[in-house]
Write an enzyme that holds these catalytic residues in place. Structure first.
Site, mmCIF file in Angstrom:
data_model
loop_
_atom_site.group_PDB
_atom_site.id
_atom_site.type_symbol
_atom_site.label_atom_id
_atom_site.label_comp_id
_atom_site.label_asym_id
_atom_site.label_seq_id
_atom_site.Cartn_x
_atom_site.Cartn_y
_atom_site.Cartn_z
ATOM 1 N N HIS A 108 4.910 -28.868 29.346
ATOM 2 C CA HIS A 108 5.250 -30.289 29.190
ATOM 3 C C HIS A 108 6.425 -30.667 30.088
ATOM 4 O O HIS A 108 7.116 -29.806 30.643
ATOM 5 C CB HIS A 108 5.623 -30.603 27.740
ATOM 6 N N HIS A 174 -4.030 -25.668 14.770
ATOM 7 C CA HIS A 174 -4.031 -25.866 16.227
ATOM 8 C C HIS A 174 -5.445 -25.726 16.747
ATOM 9 O O HIS A 174 -6.176 -24.812 16.367
ATOM 10 C CB HIS A 174 -3.117 -24.859 16.928
#
Length: 427
Positions: A108, A174
């Site tokens: 990110h 997830h």
């Protein structure tokens, strides 16, 4: 009329649906779970009773340096509660220990100063030593072994060189690692781009065990667990949170044993049975998880597990930060043929994985089976560039969905709602 509140950015969407059209509402029991203690007390108790490990104070004795791996701004980890207690216990046992907080950005963007303050509080954000992980900076990485998959296991050298390496995080479903938390703070959290790309290859993403809630036989999880052990991750503090992002349970200790206990707790709360419907409404749980389209694919996969073939997914996600990954965006934008784009990704070997390929692969998988309508603040053109439909309001999205299904001969289609798509395991 059935009235439902959906998290949307830092606000909510209030939607109303005729009772007869609602097939079901899938909600994690974590949202109704009532902890007997405060958030601070839960973390304190977990640190005082570690699972499969000595107390953190014992581990800190005789150590010169400690690195605390901490989730970045895209994760709703309540660091303002966890981090002060970690720092306090470390320094109470070893006042001279030099502590650095390594922000696990994975792939990110780096967090801003304001995001650090929001996450940790001004005192910690301004006074503590922070290292921001950048996976593409090869000079910051060092090899600590070879992953079970064969990839080079390279991690941030600040972590590799620490006398004591610990982490904080949270445990939730997830969509390809099975569950978040524990070992995931190392891979992808502080791993090199080389290692992340090998682990997130098309072969693994395509593996039927690389799905929400599955750890056993999940090749992505197995790589991640190896990386955590190779990095000598000595201690974790992971929490489970509810819809309000409040801690309802905490688990501390050994990076594998404590994580598995937390996973067991979360899975008992998060599991829901599918309620098949032609329209499924989902979200990404609001801020910070719905900041961009990249992250929002997670909530879409919850809908995937209960949407009928050829149905419509309505994804309510603010995406105020846009697409969330230029490579992810470009892959979809430049693909005129969805199946051909998927074939190209599947044909790539582990060493040919490109940035954000995994997210593109999962979104393409969804688009091959469903129409996806975004209720979002992201620009209309950006949304449409990625082969998604755009809607300004939920009502607009529902009208579009009804029109699409009407042309398929389906009238008044049933609707399943998942108010928080990242909190459930549909099985």
């Amino acid at each position: 009329m059935k009235k439902i509140t959906l998290p949307f950015g830092q606000e909510t969407l209030e939607i109303s649906l005729p009772d007869e059209r609602v097939a079901g509402i899938l909600v994690s029991h974590a949202h109704e779970y009532k902890a007997a203690k405060t958030e601070t007390e839960l973390v304190s108790e977990a640190l005082a009773n570690p699972i499969g490990s000595p107390r953190l104070s014992e581990l800190a004795k005789g150590k010169s340096t400690c690195v605390i791996i901490s989730s970045d701004h895209t994760r709703p980890v309540p660091s303002h509660i966890i981090m002060p207690q970690l720092l306090k216990e470390l320094r109470a046992a070893n006042p001279d220990i030099v502590i650095s907080i390594l922000v696990a950005t994975g792939m990110h963007r780096p967090p801003t100063k304001d995001e650090l303050i929001q996450k940790y509080g001004a005192e910690i954000a301004n006074k503590e030593s922070f290292i921001i992980h950048v996976s593409r900076n090869d000079d910051d990485m060092v090899s600590v072994g070879t992953l079970p998959s064969g990839g080079d296991c390279r991690i941030n050298k600040a972590a590799a060189n620490a006398d004591l390496l610990i982490s904080e995080g949270f445990i939730e479903p997830h969509f390809f690692a099975g569950m978040s938390g524990g070992r995931k703070s190392v891979l992808p959290g502080i791993a090199s781009q080389v290692t992340v790309l090998a682990n997130h290859c098309s072969e693994f993403i395509d593996n039927p065990n690389a799905r929400t809630g599955i750890l056993k036989g999940n090749p992505i999880h197995e790589d991640m667990l190896y990386a955590a052990k190779a990095a000598k991750l000595a201690f974790i503090c992971n929490v489970v949170i509810n819809a309000d992002k409040k801690i309802i349970a905490a688990f501390a200790g050994d990076c594998e044993k404590a994580h598995y206990q937390g996973v067991e707790f979360e899975m008992a709360l998060a599991g829901v049975r599918p309620v098949p419907a032609d329209i499924v409404v989902s979200t990404n749980g609001g801020y910070p998880l719905d900041q961009n389209l990249y992250q929002s694919v997670k909530g879409m996969t919850a809908a995937e597990a209960t949407c009928k073939e050829g149905g419509v997914i309505i994804m309510c996600s603010a995406c105020s930060d846009g697409h969330g990954g230029i490579d992810f965006y470009n892959t979809l934008k430049e693909s005129s043929d969805i199946q051909q784009a998927m074939n190209i990704i599947i044909s790539r070997s582990r060493n040919e994985t490109v940035f954000d390929q995994w997210e593109s692969q999962i979104l393409l998988r969804l688009l091959l089976h469903f129409t996806i309508i975004m209720v979002t603040r992201a620009p209309k053109q950006l949304v449409e560039d990625m082969h998604l439909r755009y809607a300004e309001t939920f009502e607009d999205a529902l009208q579009q969905a009804d029109d699409i299904l009407w042309h398929k001969g389906i009238q008044n289609p049933k609707i399943t709602i998942i108010p928080d798509g990242v909190s459930v395991i549909v099985k």
